[in-house]
Design a protein around this motif. Structure first.
Motif, short mmCIF file in Angstrom:
data_model
loop_
_atom_site.label_atom_id
_atom_site.label_comp_id
_atom_site.label_asym_id
_atom_site.label_seq_id
_atom_site.Cartn_x
_atom_site.Cartn_y
_atom_site.Cartn_z
N LEU A 1 0.84 -1.21 0.00
CA LEU A 1 0.00 0.00 0.00
C LEU A 1 0.86 1.26 0.00
CD1 LEU A 1 -2.72 -0.81 2.69
CD2 LEU A 1 -2.96 -0.88 0.22
N THR A 2 0.40 2.27 -0.76
CA THR A 2 1.11 3.56 -0.68
C THR A 2 0.72 4.22 0.64
OG1 THR A 2 -0.71 4.77 -1.66
CG2 THR A 2 0.97 3.92 -3.18
N LYS A 3 1.46 5.24 1.01
CA LYS A 3 1.16 5.96 2.26
C LYS A 3 -0.27 6.53 2.20
CE LYS A 3 2.97 9.96 4.65
NZ LYS A 3 3.98 11.01 4.48
N GLU A 4 -0.63 7.05 1.01
CA GLU A 4 -1.94 7.67 0.85
C GLU A 4 -3.05 6.63 0.99
OE1 GLU A 4 -2.08 10.29 -2.48
OE2 GLU A 4 -4.26 10.37 -2.36
N ASP A 5 -2.83 5.49 0.37
CA ASP A 5 -3.82 4.40 0.47
C ASP A 5 -4.02 4.00 1.93
OD1 ASP A 5 -4.95 3.82 -1.85
OD2 ASP A 5 -3.42 2.37 -2.53
#
Ligand code: AMP
Length: 577
Positions: free
Chosen positions: A412-416
């Motif tokens: 997962l990206t940080k934003e996700d």
């Protein structure tokens, strides 16, 4: 340092004062007492506000001057409201403890008149009264003022504001020609000067502290919301300022406990403090309050006395106190030790008048503010959550938990990851359906206005229309009803208009500027055992007079009343001297 014994008071009165814990005279007492004890008493003007000790300033000389062996009424104290006259009478009773045979009686509107008539049959040297009721009693010959040598007009400016000028004129015409008049007032408008010129002769004048120093560190605010929305409104203020710490004052122990229970059920760090708690329970509550583990202490005025905490950011008034002095005491809990503080009153749309009264008499300026909107609430919740995350100290255990996740979030990206975290918090961060209400009243916005226009009790000329469950069957006339309303509410008769007296009930208009919560004045009023109800006429009935009846009034207690508005009864009024 001056002492009461240096002011010319009798030894026995000084002893009583010691017992009452009065150690040192206040400035108005220091100046007024020697003047009022003069052998050759003179008229006197005292410019002083509530809370300066003015009652003792005139009460002590009065008690020391009155002849207790003579049973006739020798002194009359007139005050604008029931509460003030009760307090004044109580103080006079306290001061006269050592004077056996000196009796003080208090009479005011809204209480059983027959009981007052009976009480006045006893020797009563000092009568404390509100003007409307006193006039009524004079007309019924229940009280005689022909031997009254001392007249005190207490809070004279307030009496004139309330429309008692004519009543005062008429009452004074019943007193002795050579009486002395002592007038106390917080302000000296033209009307008071006129009163002084008419009724007083070369008065001595003393002024203290008229511009009462207000604490510049306290901002006074008020919020207009319906009584049923108060708790929701308070919650919003707590939500948007989670760092605030304060006291909320309630009028009754029951309110105090109920509100505390309700808010703690919802997870707020609040506790109640009131007289039904044991000393141990109170100590525990206070310990928690001082240790900052509590956001809001919910207390009665009495229980909060003596609380000494210097870092309170807020004082909330769930309801405004009856006594102005209490407002000062309450708000003085914040803005201490150089800190800024907010004193915020929650009022319903009809309590506007109380705010103006406090402004005028306590010498503070209020700012009207609105309950935070749903949008503001949302933004503040999200920001609080973000700052909670940013300010969280990482716990050692979190490391091992992270390891045991075996990189499950690695893709997962940080934003996700943040979006998913926010989603888990939605219940908390989003606004629930029952919160989406505009809690502000009287600011001409939203739903409330629509409701107002379809079912308004406000008449075209801006007056408010009221219902009262007294009518022809009670034998009232327009004049009687006006007298009764004025007596109970303390609002001058001229402010009531367009009376419509019907079989079992009546309707009347009151100028909106006087539109306090009228119903509260009638809470304890009964007519022949029947509780009196006064409500805003929500059906917006026409203000045309439907019936008129000339008959006898039966007031509370069932005795005949003589509230005549007949100008002939006023012929004795006039200038003295
Ligand atoms: P007043 O301004 O007369 O309403 O008085 C305000 C309060 O101060 C009352 O509760 C009085 O009992 C109290 N008080 C008045 N004079 C003194 C005094 N010299 N020492 C202590 N308390 C006083």
């Amino acid at each position: 340092m001056s002492h009461f014994s240096q002011l010319g008071l009798s030894q026995s009165t000084c002893a009583v004062l010691e017992e009452l814990g009065f150690e040192q005279p206040t400035p108005i007492q220091q100046k007024a007492i020697p003047m009022l004890l003069e052998n050759n008493p003179t008229d006197f003007i005292g410019l002083a506000q509530t809370g300066t000790g003015k009652t003792a300033a005139f009460g002590l000389p009065l008690v020391d001057t009155i002849d207790e062996k003579n049973p006739v009424t020798q002194a009359l104290v007139m005050a604008p409201t029931r509460e003030l006259s009760q307090q004044t009478a109580q103080q006079l009773v306290n001061f006269s403890k050592s004077r056996k045979g000196l009796n003080v009686e208090v009479v005011y509107g809204g209480a059983d008149i027959s009981r007052q008539i009976k009480a006045l049959k006893r020797p009563t040297q000092i009568v404390v009264a509100t003007p409307g009721r006193l006039l009524d009693l004079i007309k019924r010959k229940a009280v005689s003022l022909k031997n009254v040598r001392y007249v005190v007009l207490d809070e004279a400016d307030e009496m004139l504001n309330m429309g008692f000028k004519d009543d005062i004129d008429e009452i004074l015409s019943h007193t002795l020609e050579d009486r002395v008049t002592w007038l106390f007032s917080a302000t000296m408008p033209k009307e008071i000067r006129r009163l002084v010129d008419t009724y007083m002769k070369a008065p001595l004048e003393v002024s203290v502290n008229t511009e009462q120093k207000s604490n510049k560190d306290i901002s006074h605010q008020y919020v207009v919301t319906k009584t049923t929305h108060k708790l929701l409104a308070i919650k919003r203020f707590l939500d948007i300022q989670p760092d605030m710490k304060g006291i909320m004052f309630c009028r009754t122990k029951m309110d105090t406990q109920e509100i505390a229970d309700e808010l703690s059920k919802l997870g707020y760090a609040v506790e109640a403090l009131h007289g039904d708690l044991s000393q141990r329970q109170r100590d525990t509550v206070m310990k928690r309050f001082k240790s900052r583990s509590m956001q809001l202490l919910i207390a009665t005025d009495v229980a909060a006395r003596g609380i000494d905490v210097n870092d309170l950011s807020h004082v909330f008034h769930h309801k405004l106190p009856d006594q102005l002095e209490s407002y000062t005491h309450r708000s003085g809990r914040t803005g201490r030790a150089g800190n800024k503080g907010i004193s915020m009153a929650f009022i319903n749309p009809r309590e506007d008048r109380r705010i103006k009264e406090i402004e005028r008499r306590v010498n503070v300026k209020f700012e009207k503010i609105t309950v935070p909107s749903v949008e503001e609430l949302k933004v503040s919740r999200i920001n609080n959550w973000a700052s909670l995350i940013l300010n969280t100290k990482v716990d050692e255990q979190s490391e091992s938990i992270l390891n045991s996740l075996h990189g499950q979030f690695a893709d997962l990206t940080k934003e996700d990851l943040l979006k998913r975290l926010i989603t888990t918090q939605l219940d908390h961060l989003m606004i629930q359906e029952d919160e989406e209400i505009d809690l502000n009243e009287g600011d001409g916005r939203g739903r409330k206005d629509k409701r107002e226009s379809s079912s308004s009790s406000r008449t075209k000329d801006g007056n408010n229309r009221y219902f009262i469950n007294v009518g022809l069957m009670d034998g009232v006339t327009d004049a009687d009803l006006k007298h009764f309303l004025s007596d109970v509410t303390g609002i001058g008769r001229k402010h009531f208009s367009d009376l419509s007296i019907q079989k079992n009930c009546s309707f009347f208009n009151i100028e909106s500027k006087h539109d306090d919560d009228l119903s509260k004045h009638f809470e304890y009023i009964e007519v022949e055992g029947r509780p009196i109800r006064v409500n805003r006429d929500e059906e917006g009935r026409p203000s045309k007079r439907k019936a008129h009846y000339k008959g006898n009034t039966r007031s509370r207690g069932g005795s005949r009343s003589n509230h005549s508005a007949n100008p002939a009864t006023r012929r004795n009024r006039g200038r003295r001297r």
